[in-house]
Design a protein around this motif. Structure first.
Motif, PDB file in Angstrom:
ATOM      1  N   LEU A  48       0.827  -1.188   0.000  1.00 38.71           N
ATOM      2  CA  LEU A  48       0.000   0.000   0.000  1.00 38.71           C
ATOM      3  C   LEU A  48       0.869   1.249   0.000  1.00 38.71           C
ATOM      4  CD1 LEU A  48      -2.715  -0.961   2.654  1.00 38.71           C
ATOM      5  CD2 LEU A  48      -2.638  -1.507   0.208  1.00 38.71           C
ATOM      6  N   SER A  49       0.392   2.281  -0.686  1.00 37.48           N
ATOM      7  CA  SER A  49       1.087   3.558  -0.729  1.00 37.48           C
ATOM      8  C   SER A  49       0.163   4.662  -0.253  1.00 37.48           C
ATOM      9  CB  SER A  49       1.565   3.875  -2.149  1.00 37.48           C
ATOM     10  OG  SER A  49       2.480   2.914  -2.611  1.00 37.48           O
ATOM     11  N   CYS A  50       0.740   5.664   0.369  1.00 32.81           N
ATOM     12  CA  CYS A  50       0.002   6.834   0.833  1.00 32.81           C
ATOM     13  C   CYS A  50       0.804   8.065   0.435  1.00 32.81           C
ATOM     14  CB  CYS A  50      -0.207   6.770   2.347  1.00 32.81           C
ATOM     15  SG  CYS A  50      -0.943   8.258   3.056  1.00 32.81           S
ATOM     16  N   ALA A  51       0.321   8.780  -0.562  1.00 33.74           N
ATOM     17  CA  ALA A  51       1.026   9.942  -1.085  1.00 33.74           C
ATOM     18  C   ALA A  51       0.411  11.228  -0.543  1.00 33.74           C
ATOM     19  CB  ALA A  51       0.984   9.946  -2.604  1.00 33.74           C
ATOM     20  N   ALA A  52       1.258  12.101  -0.043  1.00 32.79           N
ATOM     21  CA  ALA A  52       0.817  13.396   0.464  1.00 32.79           C
ATOM     22  C   ALA A  52       0.983  14.454  -0.613  1.00 32.79           C
ATOM     23  CB  ALA A  52       1.609  13.786   1.711  1.00 32.79           C
ATOM     24  N   SER A  53       0.013  15.338  -0.727  1.00 27.73           N
ATOM     25  CA  SER A  53       0.075  16.414  -1.705  1.00 27.73           C
ATOM     26  C   SER A  53      -0.331  17.727  -1.057  1.00 27.73           C
ATOM     27  CB  SER A  53      -0.823  16.116  -2.909  1.00 27.73           C
ATOM     28  OG  SER A  53      -2.179  16.023  -2.516  1.00 27.73           O
ATOM     29  N   GLY A  54       0.092  18.822  -1.666  1.00 27.91           N
ATOM     30  CA  GLY A  54      -0.188  20.141  -1.140  1.00 27.91           C
ATOM     31  C   GLY A  54       1.087  20.825  -0.673  1.00 27.91           C
ATOM     32  N   SER A  55       0.929  21.974  -0.066  1.00 29.65           N
ATOM     33  CA  SER A  55       2.075  22.747   0.424  1.00 29.65           C
ATOM     34  C   SER A  55       2.497  22.214   1.788  1.00 29.65           C
ATOM     35  CB  SER A  55       1.718  24.228   0.492  1.00 29.65           C
ATOM     36  OG  SER A  55       0.562  24.441   1.296  1.00 29.65           O
ATOM     37  N   SER A  67      -1.150  -8.514  15.815  1.00 24.49           N
ATOM     38  CA  SER A  67      -1.708  -9.367  14.778  1.00 24.49           C
ATOM     39  C   SER A  67      -0.940  -9.302  13.458  1.00 24.49           C
ATOM     40  CB  SER A  67      -3.179  -9.010  14.527  1.00 24.49           C
ATOM     41  OG  SER A  67      -3.311  -7.662  14.126  1.00 24.49           O
ATOM     42  N   VAL A  68      -0.146  -8.246  13.254  1.00 22.42           N
ATOM     43  CA  VAL A  68       0.582  -8.094  11.991  1.00 22.42           C
ATOM     44  C   VAL A  68       2.091  -8.114  12.171  1.00 22.42           C
ATOM     45  CG1 VAL A  68      -1.330  -6.716  11.118  1.00 22.42           C
ATOM     46  CG2 VAL A  68       0.714  -5.567  11.999  1.00 22.42           C
ATOM     47  N   LYS A  69       2.557  -8.175  13.397  1.00 16.89           N
ATOM     48  CA  LYS A  69       3.987  -8.135  13.681  1.00 16.89           C
ATOM     49  C   LYS A  69       4.704  -9.296  12.989  1.00 16.89           C
ATOM     50  CE  LYS A  69       4.745  -6.535  17.636  1.00 16.89           C
ATOM     51  NZ  LYS A  69       4.813  -6.351  19.110  1.00 16.89           N
ATOM     52  N   GLY A  70       5.773  -8.976  12.281  1.00 18.37           N
ATOM     53  CA  GLY A  70       6.525  -9.978  11.543  1.00 18.37           C
ATOM     54  C   GLY A  70       6.054 -10.178  10.121  1.00 18.37           C
ATOM     55  N   ARG A  71       4.870  -9.663   9.790  1.00 21.89           N
ATOM     56  CA  ARG A  71       4.322  -9.807   8.448  1.00 21.89           C
ATOM     57  C   ARG A  71       4.238  -8.480   7.696  1.00 21.89           C
ATOM     58  NH1 ARG A  71      -0.782 -11.271   7.783  1.00 21.89           N
ATOM     59  NH2 ARG A  71      -1.482 -10.474   9.824  1.00 21.89           N
ATOM     60  N   PHE A  72       3.959  -7.393   8.418  1.00 24.48           N
ATOM     61  CA  PHE A  72       3.797  -6.073   7.812  1.00 24.48           C
ATOM     62  C   PHE A  72       5.004  -5.199   8.128  1.00 24.48           C
ATOM     63  CE2 PHE A  72      -1.162  -5.801   7.693  1.00 24.48           C
ATOM     64  CZ  PHE A  72      -1.201  -7.036   7.064  1.00 24.48           C
ATOM     65  N   THR A  73       5.339  -4.305   7.201  1.00 25.18           N
ATOM     66  CA  THR A  73       6.422  -3.366   7.396  1.00 25.18           C
ATOM     67  C   THR A  73       6.002  -1.983   6.915  1.00 25.18           C
ATOM     68  OG1 THR A  73       8.091  -5.107   7.060  1.00 25.18           O
ATOM     69  CG2 THR A  73       8.827  -2.820   6.922  1.00 25.18           C
ATOM     70  N   ILE A  74       6.117  -0.992   7.795  1.00 21.20           N
ATOM     71  CA  ILE A  74       5.827   0.386   7.423  1.00 21.20           C
ATOM     72  C   ILE A  74       7.132   1.089   7.086  1.00 21.20           C
ATOM     73  CG2 ILE A  74       5.904   1.219   9.814  1.00 21.20           C
ATOM     74  CD1 ILE A  74       3.714   3.233   9.074  1.00 21.20           C
ATOM     75  N   VAL A  86       4.235   7.308   2.244  1.00 25.02           N
ATOM     76  CA  VAL A  86       4.339   6.283   3.274  1.00 25.02           C
ATOM     77  C   VAL A  86       3.851   4.966   2.684  1.00 25.02           C
ATOM     78  CG1 VAL A  86       3.662   5.592   5.595  1.00 25.02           C
ATOM     79  CG2 VAL A  86       3.948   8.007   5.057  1.00 25.02           C
ATOM     80  N   TYR A  87       4.522   3.874   3.023  1.00 25.95           N
ATOM     81  CA  TYR A  87       4.190   2.571   2.475  1.00 25.95           C
ATOM     82  C   TYR A  87       3.845   1.585   3.583  1.00 25.95           C
ATOM     83  CZ  TYR A  87       6.816   4.562  -1.437  1.00 25.95           C
ATOM     84  OH  TYR A  87       7.279   5.385  -2.443  1.00 25.95           O
ATOM     85  N   LEU A  88       3.078   0.565   3.209  1.00 22.81           N
ATOM     86  CA  LEU A  88       2.813  -0.565   4.084  1.00 22.81           C
ATOM     87  C   LEU A  88       2.962  -1.834   3.260  1.00 22.81           C
ATOM     88  CD1 LEU A  88       1.951  -1.452   6.960  1.00 22.81           C
ATOM     89  CD2 LEU A  88      -0.389  -1.611   6.067  1.00 22.81           C
TER      90      LEU A  88
END
Length: 123
Positions: A20-27, A62-69, A78-80
């Protein structure tokens, strides 16, 4: 105006992976703590992972060891990374971040939410 936009959700089989991606936009002048939340059908929204500008990242048990931020400050994204997915991971995933913008009055950090991206894991 400042906005967060999630992408990368979709349908995946048990054991598969998604990024997953989270892109920030704006000033935007600065991004503080960045986090991912999720909300499964019929459940409350829960914290999945959080990453401060400096220091140790945190994860739900519940996600430890499987997910990485992770985060890329140059791209203001920001990625997941989600691996070994199971049906219990099915939810709408939301990005959240503390953002400082030159347009803010007073000039201070604000909590900003994305619109969400749906992740469905089939069994």
């Amino acid at each position: 105006q400042v906005q967060l936009m999630e992408s990368g959700g979709g349908l995946v089989e048990t054991g598969g992976s998604l990024r997953l991606s989270c892109a920030a936009s704006g000033s935007i002048d600065s991004i503080g703590v960045a986090a991912w939340y999720r909300q499964a059908p019929g459940s409350q929204r829960e914290l999945v992972a959080a990453m401060p500008p400096r220091g140790t990242t945190t994860y739900a048990d519940s996600v430890k060891g499987r997910f990485t931020i992770s985060r890329d400050n140059t791209k203001r994204t920001v990625y997941l990374q989600m691996n070994d997915l199971s049906p219990e991971d099915t939810a709408v995933y939301y990005c959240n971040a503390g953002i400082l913008s030159s347009s803010f009055r007073p000039y201070s950090f604000r909590s900003v939410w994305g619109q969400g991206t749906t992740v469905t894991v089939s069994s």
